[in-house]
Write an enzyme that holds these catalytic residues in place. Structure first.
Site: not given
Ligand code: CAA
Length: 389
Positions: A29, A79, A110, A151, A201, A233, A242, A308
């Protein structure tokens, strides 16, 4: 003495994929991508753009006759480096016509560009007559038809760091750091794509944010009311939201609405470019400055960096008088508008295209890439870069 960011530059390749098209192709969707993840498009790098060329292209925007000769430090955070030994920063230095800088590459997922920025802060404190050029440049790859596919992205952000009178953002000394050895996202040397424990993550990102925010508050006594914007970030634009939501209850209703509006402004470029790993925080910060009409000199902005593996740092800066004159929002809007949309087949071909690894000679088709600095090809394991006239 103030130390901070004087100027920022942005580069992203000139081809992108529409994520509604991707959703349809993957039987998902489209709202999941555009609302649930919060991404509309992602930049797709052609073979002629790598972390070196994108870094150099972004830096072209920030170099001028006033700062060129005083760049004493050049840091490339990436990276997606192109060599296990030689720093991409040395190619970038040559492509930009710079000389004799302390030029090297930093890797920590990152967080790389933030590591560079903090190193630059110390460098210009020790050498106030010199300036630093810090660049975050990356191609985010998770693989075709993977949960991380939506992403991905590609691009670079360049920053000039100066002492005495930074014209954009004066960095404040207090920073909060949280780091630990965790396995949320990584890319072994033998893999061209990242491995991600997706859900884990996102949980770790939020926990690391909360840890640095609590530490910063304890160190400084400041509260959320001391901020006019909080930038994050952005591996995808829902991620920062979030994290922001976990501390919004500390603000009044009016402050919450204000901070959410600024947050939306910070996501515009990421929505169209995708994750650019090391540059992603700075892409969000630049988007905020170039989209918002609400910010004023003296405003305190928070920046949350997450790499990360993992390390996070929350730090702050004060917008400087006349900061608007340092921005190039119209140019960046034009760069995004001039991109060509790829078909699914073109995207998958471009994604899978590879340079030879056996030393054979290969010339890249440059017809579709109009960037000033390009990778022309490889010969005997060496990359051949070119600055177009
Ligand atoms: N309409 C609207 N929303 C929908 C929807 C629909 N039809 N269907 C699903 N959604 C929502 C879900 O409810 C969910 O929202 P919440 O997160 O708010 O609950 C969201 O869309 C995503 O859905 P899923 O969790 O089911 O998505 P997924 O399992 O396919 O994977 C992902 C999402 C984990 C982010 C994955 O894309 C991924 O692994 N990405 C790479 C890793 C990553 O970016 N991690 C971020 C933290 S690590 C970091 O920041 C470093 C870095 O740069 C990588």
């Amino acid at each position: 003495m103030q130390i901070g960011i004087d100027k920022m530059g942005l580069f992203t390749p000139n081809t992108y994929l529409d994520l509604v098209m991707l959703a349809n192709a993957r039987g998902v969707d489209p709202d999941k991508y555009t609302i649930g993840i919060g991404q509309d498009q992602m930049a797709i790098a052609p073979l002629s753009q790598d972390s070196v060329t994108m870094a150099a292209n972004a830096a072209l925007e920030v170099l001028d006759d006033d700062n060129r000769d005083s760049i004493g430090l050049l840091i490339l955070g990436t990276e997606s480096g192109i060599d296990q030994s030689k720093a991409g920063a040395l190619y970038v230095q040559r492509l930009l016509g710079l000389k004799n800088a302390r030029a090297f590459e930093i890797k920590e997922a990152c967080y790389g560009a933030t590591a560079g920025l903090m190193t630059a802060y110390d460098f210009v404190a020790a050498h106030p007559e010199q300036k630093a050029l810090v660049i975050g440049s990356d191609i985010a790859r998770y693989g075709l038809d993977t949960p991380g596919e939506v992403t991905q992205g590609a691009g670079a952000v360049a920053m000039i760091v100066v002492s005495a009178a930074p014209r954009l953002l004066a960095l404040e000394p207090a920073t909060a750091i949280h780091s630990d050895d965790i396995q949320d996202f990584w890319r072994p040397n033998y893999s061209k794509e990242a491995f991600a424990r997706g859900k884990y993550s996102t949980e770790q990102y939020i926990e690391f944010f909360q840890a640095t925010w609590a530490d910063y508050r304890a160190q400084t006594g400041r509260t959320i009311s001391d901020f006019k914007a909080l930038t994050f970030h952005l591996p995808y634009t829902k991620m920062g939201l979030k994290a922001l939501r976990t501390i919004l209850p500390e603000a009044t209703e009016a402050e919450q609405a204000y901070l959410l509006d600024r947050y939306q402004e910070s996501t515009l470029y990421s929505r169209q470019i995708g994750n650019i790993y090391t540059g992603a925080l700075y892409l969000g910060f630049l988007s905020l400055l170039e989209q918002s009409t609400q910010l004023a000199a003296g405003d305190r902005i928070g920046l949350f960096s997450y790499g990360s593996g993992a390390i996070s740092e929350f730090f702050t800066g004060i917008l400087q008088p006349g900061f608007e004159k340092q921005l190039a929002g119209a140019d960046h809007k034009a760069m995004l508008a001039a991109r060509r949309q790829l078909t699914m087949a073109e995207y998958e071909n471009q994604f899978q295209a590879e340079l030879p690894e056996d030393g054979s000679e290969y010339e890249i088709d440059l017809a579709m890439d109009n960037a000033p600095i390009i990778l022309k090809g490889v010969k005997e394991h060496e990359r051949n870069y070119q600055v177009r006239d």
